[in-house]
Design a protein around this motif. Structure first.
Motif, PDB file in Angstrom:
ATOM      1  N   LEU A 193       0.827  -1.208   0.000  1.00  0.00           N
ATOM      2  CA  LEU A 193       0.000   0.000   0.000  1.00  0.00           C
ATOM      3  C   LEU A 193       0.863   1.260   0.000  1.00  0.00           C
ATOM      4  O   LEU A 193       0.540   2.245  -0.674  1.00  0.00           O
ATOM      5  CB  LEU A 193      -0.933   0.001   1.203  1.00  0.00           C
ATOM      6  CG  LEU A 193      -2.053  -1.032   1.212  1.00  0.00           C
ATOM      7  CD1 LEU A 193      -2.873  -0.904   2.492  1.00  0.00           C
ATOM      8  CD2 LEU A 193      -2.966  -0.867   0.003  1.00  0.00           C
ATOM      9  N   LEU A 194       1.958   1.237   0.739  1.00  0.00           N
ATOM     10  CA  LEU A 194       2.836   2.401   0.799  1.00  0.00           C
ATOM     11  C   LEU A 194       3.481   2.667  -0.563  1.00  0.00           C
ATOM     12  O   LEU A 194       3.555   3.819  -1.017  1.00  0.00           O
ATOM     13  CB  LEU A 194       3.914   2.192   1.859  1.00  0.00           C
ATOM     14  CG  LEU A 194       3.410   1.911   3.278  1.00  0.00           C
ATOM     15  CD1 LEU A 194       4.594   1.695   4.223  1.00  0.00           C
ATOM     16  CD2 LEU A 194       2.522   3.033   3.779  1.00  0.00           C
ATOM     17  N   ASN A 195       3.933   1.613  -1.221  1.00  0.00           N
ATOM     18  CA  ASN A 195       4.550   1.780  -2.540  1.00  0.00           C
ATOM     19  C   ASN A 195       3.545   2.305  -3.560  1.00  0.00           C
ATOM     20  O   ASN A 195       3.864   3.186  -4.364  1.00  0.00           O
ATOM     21  CB  ASN A 195       5.131   0.449  -3.019  1.00  0.00           C
ATOM     22  CG  ASN A 195       6.329   0.010  -2.205  1.00  0.00           C
ATOM     23  OD1 ASN A 195       7.008   0.826  -1.586  1.00  0.00           O
ATOM     24  ND2 ASN A 195       6.597  -1.290  -2.193  1.00  0.00           N
ATOM     25  N   LEU A 196       2.329   1.766  -3.539  1.00  0.00           N
ATOM     26  CA  LEU A 196       1.302   2.223  -4.468  1.00  0.00           C
ATOM     27  C   LEU A 196       0.912   3.667  -4.180  1.00  0.00           C
ATOM     28  O   LEU A 196       0.650   4.447  -5.110  1.00  0.00           O
ATOM     29  CB  LEU A 196       0.076   1.313  -4.398  1.00  0.00           C
ATOM     30  CG  LEU A 196       0.276  -0.129  -4.852  1.00  0.00           C
ATOM     31  CD1 LEU A 196      -1.040  -0.902  -4.761  1.00  0.00           C
ATOM     32  CD2 LEU A 196       0.819  -0.211  -6.265  1.00  0.00           C
ATOM     33  N   PHE A 197       0.861   4.018  -2.917  1.00  0.00           N
ATOM     34  CA  PHE A 197       0.568   5.407  -2.539  1.00  0.00           C
ATOM     35  C   PHE A 197       1.607   6.349  -3.132  1.00  0.00           C
ATOM     36  O   PHE A 197       1.264   7.366  -3.750  1.00  0.00           O
ATOM     37  CB  PHE A 197       0.552   5.505  -1.014  1.00  0.00           C
ATOM     38  CG  PHE A 197       0.301   6.885  -0.477  1.00  0.00           C
ATOM     39  CD1 PHE A 197      -0.877   7.555  -0.748  1.00  0.00           C
ATOM     40  CD2 PHE A 197       1.245   7.501   0.341  1.00  0.00           C
ATOM     41  CE1 PHE A 197      -1.128   8.828  -0.234  1.00  0.00           C
ATOM     42  CE2 PHE A 197       1.013   8.768   0.861  1.00  0.00           C
ATOM     43  CZ  PHE A 197      -0.173   9.440   0.574  1.00  0.00           C
ATOM     44  N   ILE A 198       2.871   6.010  -2.984  1.00  0.00           N
ATOM     45  CA  ILE A 198       3.941   6.867  -3.502  1.00  0.00           C
ATOM     46  C   ILE A 198       3.889   6.943  -5.025  1.00  0.00           C
ATOM     47  O   ILE A 198       4.027   8.022  -5.617  1.00  0.00           O
ATOM     48  CB  ILE A 198       5.311   6.361  -3.022  1.00  0.00           C
ATOM     49  CG1 ILE A 198       5.434   6.557  -1.511  1.00  0.00           C
ATOM     50  CG2 ILE A 198       6.451   7.067  -3.753  1.00  0.00           C
ATOM     51  CD1 ILE A 198       6.649   5.896  -0.895  1.00  0.00           C
ATOM     52  N   VAL A 199       3.687   5.809  -5.677  1.00  0.00           N
ATOM     53  CA  VAL A 199       3.602   5.793  -7.137  1.00  0.00           C
ATOM     54  C   VAL A 199       2.510   6.739  -7.625  1.00  0.00           C
ATOM     55  O   VAL A 199       2.705   7.514  -8.566  1.00  0.00           O
ATOM     56  CB  VAL A 199       3.348   4.350  -7.637  1.00  0.00           C
ATOM     57  CG1 VAL A 199       2.784   4.351  -9.043  1.00  0.00           C
ATOM     58  CG2 VAL A 199       4.643   3.545  -7.593  1.00  0.00           C
ATOM     59  N   ASN A 200       1.362   6.711  -6.983  1.00  0.00           N
ATOM     60  CA  ASN A 200       0.266   7.556  -7.440  1.00  0.00           C
ATOM     61  C   ASN A 200       0.431   9.012  -7.034  1.00  0.00           C
ATOM     62  O   ASN A 200      -0.077   9.910  -7.715  1.00  0.00           O
ATOM     63  CB  ASN A 200      -1.067   6.986  -6.954  1.00  0.00           C
ATOM     64  CG  ASN A 200      -1.493   5.798  -7.795  1.00  0.00           C
ATOM     65  OD1 ASN A 200      -1.551   5.876  -9.007  1.00  0.00           O
ATOM     66  ND2 ASN A 200      -1.764   4.679  -7.143  1.00  0.00           N
ATOM     67  N   LEU A 201       1.158   9.268  -5.939  1.00  0.00           N
ATOM     68  CA  LEU A 201       1.557  10.645  -5.654  1.00  0.00           C
ATOM     69  C   LEU A 201       2.397  11.197  -6.798  1.00  0.00           C
ATOM     70  O   LEU A 201       2.204  12.344  -7.242  1.00  0.00           O
ATOM     71  CB  LEU A 201       2.365  10.701  -4.357  1.00  0.00           C
ATOM     72  CG  LEU A 201       1.643  10.484  -3.024  1.00  0.00           C
ATOM     73  CD1 LEU A 201       2.651  10.522  -1.884  1.00  0.00           C
ATOM     74  CD2 LEU A 201       0.555  11.521  -2.795  1.00  0.00           C
ATOM     75  N   LEU A 202       3.328  10.388  -7.274  1.00  0.00           N
ATOM     76  CA  LEU A 202       4.197  10.821  -8.374  1.00  0.00           C
ATOM     77  C   LEU A 202       3.410  11.028  -9.662  1.00  0.00           C
ATOM     78  O   LEU A 202       3.689  11.959 -10.430  1.00  0.00           O
ATOM     79  CB  LEU A 202       5.311   9.796  -8.588  1.00  0.00           C
ATOM     80  CG  LEU A 202       6.295   9.622  -7.429  1.00  0.00           C
ATOM     81  CD1 LEU A 202       7.321   8.545  -7.754  1.00  0.00           C
ATOM     82  CD2 LEU A 202       6.985  10.929  -7.098  1.00  0.00           C
ATOM     83  N   VAL A 203       2.436  10.173  -9.909  1.00  0.00           N
ATOM     84  CA  VAL A 203       1.592  10.334 -11.091  1.00  0.00           C
ATOM     85  C   VAL A 203       0.861  11.677 -11.044  1.00  0.00           C
ATOM     86  O   VAL A 203       0.889  12.457 -11.999  1.00  0.00           O
ATOM     87  CB  VAL A 203       0.588   9.169 -11.205  1.00  0.00           C
ATOM     88  CG1 VAL A 203      -0.504   9.485 -12.222  1.00  0.00           C
ATOM     89  CG2 VAL A 203       1.302   7.885 -11.600  1.00  0.00           C
ATOM     90  N   CYS A 204       0.210  11.948  -9.928  1.00  0.00           N
ATOM     91  CA  CYS A 204      -0.557  13.195  -9.804  1.00  0.00           C
ATOM     92  C   CYS A 204       0.351  14.418  -9.909  1.00  0.00           C
ATOM     93  O   CYS A 204       0.036  15.390 -10.611  1.00  0.00           O
ATOM     94  CB  CYS A 204      -1.308  13.219  -8.480  1.00  0.00           C
ATOM     95  SG  CYS A 204      -2.613  11.981  -8.328  1.00  0.00           S
ATOM     96  N   GLY A 205       1.476  14.381  -9.203  1.00  0.00           N
ATOM     97  CA  GLY A 205       2.387  15.516  -9.223  1.00  0.00           C
ATOM     98  C   GLY A 205       3.003  15.749 -10.588  1.00  0.00           C
ATOM     99  O   GLY A 205       3.140  16.900 -11.037  1.00  0.00           O
ATOM    100  N   THR A 206       3.370  14.670 -11.270  1.00  0.00           N
ATOM    101  CA  THR A 206       3.990  14.802 -12.596  1.00  0.00           C
ATOM    102  C   THR A 206       2.999  15.349 -13.610  1.00  0.00           C
ATOM    103  O   THR A 206       3.347  16.209 -14.440  1.00  0.00           O
ATOM    104  CB  THR A 206       4.533  13.442 -13.071  1.00  0.00           C
ATOM    105  OG1 THR A 206       5.519  12.982 -12.143  1.00  0.00           O
ATOM    106  CG2 THR A 206       5.146  13.558 -14.452  1.00  0.00           C
TER     107      THR A 206
END
Length: 246
Positions: A193-206
């Motif tokens: 869950l933590l890894n997926l959270f970070i991945v999607n943070l990066l998606v939104c920010g990018t």
């Protein structure tokens, strides 16, 4: 302990760790978004690989995902995910013999950007991959933890030390987060869950960063929504020669 209490404690641990990531990893998250946006502008794609049996979920999350970036080349290595079984994955994750072949087969070239996701950051596959990328001039971002330094005999080589930039997923020691009364082993793993959270943070920010730069981000739509299927077909045509598993 009540059954519901055990479940709500897991929820509280997840919320607490999400907050820690947002509060403590902000600068690294922002820098990662900058690097991903630059890779998209310069190369039209970036790469992501999840090493370890469950780390591969992070790469899968970025492949063909509604609201996600179509330019993410997700490297899905069957040797280290669970396709051929847990034992096979565990053995292959401790070898380093095919790292170069994985990069070659998935079109990762010098100057490209590769995100490496591994929760513990101590598996040989992960550390060798990071070192090989450095030798080849491939930029790396790691989503990982400092778990290797928490061990009774700290590891000398850790993924967070070998990547050009790393984001700490704040995985607790041993991954599981909930202590049940009268039971020694903690339960409720959190790293996926933590890894997926970070991945999607990066998606939104990018995506937001690209918009600020005046670049139209290539974002998948939901096929069932009006116009979604036609729009996605245009993304398929644009990226099918660059995204190996598309």
């Amino acid at each position: 302990m009540e059954i519901w209490d055990a479940m709500t404690r897991y929820h509280k641990e997840i919320e607490k760790t999400y907050a820690a990531i947002l509060n403590e990893e902000k600068e690294r998250l922002m820098e990662a978004c900058q690097q991903i946006a630059e890779a998209i502008q310069q190369r039209d794609i970036f790469h992501i690989i999840g090493t370890g049996a469950h780390g591969s979920m992070a790469a899968e999350e970025m492949l063909w995902r509604v609201g996600g970036l179509a330019c993410a080349n997700a490297i899905l290595d069957p040797n280290v995910n669970l396709l051929f079984g847990a034992n096979h994955s565990g053995i292959m994750d401790q070898t380093d013999c095919n790292c170069g072949a994985v990069l070659d087969a998935n079109g990762v070239r010098p100057g490209d950007l590769l995100i490496i996701v591994n929760s513990s950051g101590i598996n040989r596959y992960s550390t060798t991959l990071a070192k090989l990328c450095r030798e080849r001039g491939i930029k790396t971002i790691a989503i990982t933890s400092r778990f290797g330094l928490m061990l009774p005999e700290p590891r000398k080589e850790n993924l967070f030390q070998l990547a050009d930039l790393y984001i700490d997923n704040h995985m607790p020691y041993g991954d599981a987060a909930v202590q049940l009364e009268g039971y020694d082993q903690k339960v409720g793993p959190v790293s996926s869950l933590l890894n997926l959270f970070i991945v999607n943070l990066l998606v939104c920010g990018t995506i937001e960063l690209l918009r600020q730069k005046g670049v139209e981000p290539p974002v998948w739509k939901y096929d069932a929504c009006p116009g979604g299927e036609e729009f996605n077909q245009s993304l398929h045509e644009r990226y099918r020669s660059k995204i190996v598993h598309l």
